[in-house]
Design a protein around this motif. Structure first.
Motif, short mmCIF file in Angstrom:
data_model
loop_
_atom_site.label_atom_id
_atom_site.label_comp_id
_atom_site.label_asym_id
_atom_site.label_seq_id
_atom_site.Cartn_x
_atom_site.Cartn_y
_atom_site.Cartn_z
N PHE A 56 -6.44 14.74 0.84
CA PHE A 56 -5.45 14.57 -0.24
C PHE A 56 -4.16 15.28 0.13
O PHE A 56 -4.18 16.31 0.79
N GLN A 57 -3.05 14.69 -0.31
CA GLN A 57 -1.72 15.29 -0.09
C GLN A 57 -1.52 15.74 1.35
O GLN A 57 -1.06 16.85 1.63
N GLN A 58 -1.89 14.89 2.29
CA GLN A 58 -1.75 15.15 3.72
C GLN A 58 -2.56 16.37 4.18
O GLN A 58 -2.27 16.97 5.21
N LYS A 59 -3.59 16.73 3.40
CA LYS A 59 -4.50 17.81 3.79
C LYS A 59 -5.87 17.19 4.08
O LYS A 59 -6.26 16.22 3.46
N VAL A 60 -6.59 17.79 5.03
CA VAL A 60 -7.94 17.33 5.38
C VAL A 60 -8.88 18.53 5.38
O VAL A 60 -8.68 19.49 6.12
N LEU A 61 -9.91 18.46 4.53
CA LEU A 61 -10.95 19.47 4.50
C LEU A 61 -12.20 18.83 5.09
O LEU A 61 -12.90 18.06 4.42
N ASP A 62 -12.47 19.16 6.34
CA ASP A 62 -13.59 18.53 7.04
C ASP A 62 -14.81 19.45 7.00
O ASP A 62 -14.87 20.46 7.69
N VAL A 113 -2.77 12.26 -8.08
CA VAL A 113 -3.18 12.64 -6.72
C VAL A 113 -4.43 11.86 -6.37
O VAL A 113 -5.46 11.98 -7.04
N LYS A 114 -4.33 11.06 -5.33
CA LYS A 114 -5.48 10.27 -4.88
C LYS A 114 -6.23 11.07 -3.82
O LYS A 114 -5.65 11.53 -2.84
N VAL A 115 -7.52 11.24 -4.03
CA VAL A 115 -8.36 12.01 -3.11
C VAL A 115 -9.39 11.07 -2.47
O VAL A 115 -10.11 10.36 -3.17
N LEU A 116 -9.42 11.06 -1.15
CA LEU A 116 -10.40 10.25 -0.42
C LEU A 116 -11.54 11.16 0.01
O LEU A 116 -11.33 12.14 0.74
N VAL A 117 -12.75 10.84 -0.44
CA VAL A 117 -13.93 11.64 -0.11
C VAL A 117 -14.87 10.78 0.75
O VAL A 117 -15.32 9.72 0.32
N THR A 118 -15.12 11.23 1.96
CA THR A 118 -16.00 10.51 2.89
C THR A 118 -17.36 11.19 2.94
O THR A 118 -17.45 12.40 3.18
N THR A 119 -18.42 10.41 2.70
CA THR A 119 -19.79 10.92 2.74
C THR A 119 -20.68 9.88 3.42
O THR A 119 -20.25 8.75 3.68
N GLY A 164 -1.54 19.06 -15.02
CA GLY A 164 -0.38 18.17 -15.10
C GLY A 164 -0.43 17.03 -14.12
O GLY A 164 0.45 16.17 -14.11
N LYS A 165 -1.45 17.00 -13.26
CA LYS A 165 -1.61 15.92 -12.30
C LYS A 165 -3.00 15.31 -12.45
O LYS A 165 -3.98 16.03 -12.59
N LYS A 200 0.84 -1.21 0.00
CA LYS A 200 0.00 0.00 0.00
C LYS A 200 0.87 1.25 0.00
O LYS A 200 0.60 2.21 -0.74
N LYS A 201 1.92 1.25 0.80
CA LYS A 201 2.81 2.41 0.85
C LYS A 201 3.62 2.53 -0.45
O LYS A 201 3.89 3.64 -0.93
N PHE A 202 3.99 1.40 -1.01
CA PHE A 202 4.71 1.41 -2.29
C PHE A 202 3.83 2.04 -3.37
O PHE A 202 4.31 2.81 -4.21
N MET A 203 2.53 1.71 -3.35
CA MET A 203 1.60 2.28 -4.33
C MET A 203 1.47 3.79 -4.14
O MET A 203 1.25 4.52 -5.11
N GLN A 204 1.60 4.28 -2.91
CA GLN A 204 1.61 5.72 -2.68
C GLN A 204 2.76 6.38 -3.44
O GLN A 204 2.60 7.44 -4.05
N LEU A 205 3.91 5.70 -3.42
CA LEU A 205 5.09 6.25 -4.08
C LEU A 205 4.95 6.19 -5.60
O LEU A 205 5.32 7.15 -6.29
N THR A 206 4.42 5.10 -6.12
CA THR A 206 4.27 5.00 -7.58
C THR A 206 3.23 6.01 -8.08
O THR A 206 3.38 6.57 -9.16
N THR A 207 2.18 6.23 -7.28
CA THR A 207 1.16 7.22 -7.65
C THR A 207 1.77 8.62 -7.69
O THR A 207 1.55 9.39 -8.64
#
Length: 238
Positions: free
Chosen positions: A209-215, A159-165, A188-189, A146-153
């Motif tokens: 995303f990118q170690q940011k959290v918008l709550d 940029v992987k964005v996790l959206v919780t609803t 470009g991303k 999982k961490k390796f996939m973070q690096l390849t991404t």
């Protein structure tokens, strides 16, 4: 799921794997793997990881990423590991084997080599999995991958964005959210949105995303309101 079938056939010997075979096959591999690890560390000093990872699993993932970039094998190794993790989900025997601390080191090592050969994994993938087997770290394989996939991404500029609803976003809202995030992150991303359902947030959404959290969840707003109502009122300024 073709790999799952190959793994099942490759691990059928686990129950009858003799001690003699374990030592005769595993022992000569161990010093060779140590030599490989030493050479790898010297060869990959100048490659930098795109994201700083912490912890032991993060270190393993970073070492693998550096080696993969240096050997121009990033895509192949990523594909091999994705296939392996997926196969572990459908093969309880293999999954249990990787997490069983009672399995001798030589047995783990020989079994992993056997599985990699049957699955036709790339040599760097086999060497890395063998290192994990030798060091008793196969139990952490899913976290490392999982961490390796973070690096390849990050390497690809994605940029992987996790959206919780509380419920899945309608396609139109997901498209609008993705376009908004694309404007924030920049051209470009590639933005990839992953949805997570969590009824406990009551409503609204949380974007990570990118170690940011918008709550922007109703749960957090309610907590903020509760704190505000509990604060004493200063009447001196009235």
């Amino acid at each position: 799921m073709a790999l799952a079938g190959r793994i099942r056939s490759g691990i059928s010997f686990f129950k009858t794997f003799s001690s003699a075979r374990s030592h005769s096959r595993g022992a000569p591999l161990i010093p060779a793997l140590r030599d490989y690890a030493t050479a790898l560390a010297q060869e990959t000093r100048n490659v930098k990881v795109p994201v700083a990872l912490v912890g032991e699993s993060g270190n393993f993932a970073s070492w693998l990423y550096i080696a993969a970039v240096k050997m121009n094998s990033l895509e192949k190794i990523e594909s091999d590991l994705s296939e392996l993790v997926e196969a572990m989900k459908t093969s309880p025997t293999f999954s249990q084997f990787t997490k069983d601390p009672s399995v001798p080191r030589e047995t783990r090592l020989a079994a992993i080599v056997d599985v990699c050969d049957k699955a036709k994994f790339a040599e760097p993938t086999k060497n890395f999995l063998s290192l994990l087997a030798e060091n008793g770290k196969l139990k952490n394989l899913d976290v490392i991958v999982k961490k390796f996939m973070q690096l390849t991404t990050a390497h690809r500029g994605d940029v992987k964005v996790l959206v919780t609803t509380v419920m899945p976003l309608p396609p139109a809202e997901e498209k609008e959210l993705k376009e908004t995030l694309q404007e924030i992150i920049g051209e470009g991303k590639k933005v990839t949105v992953e949805q997570k359902i969590d009824p406990s947030i009551y409503g609204g959404l949380i974007v990570e995303f990118q170690q940011k959290v918008l709550d922007m969840s109703i749960r957090t707003r309610a907590q903020q309101m509760e704190r505000l109502l509990r604060e004493p009122v200063d009447l001196s300024n009235l």
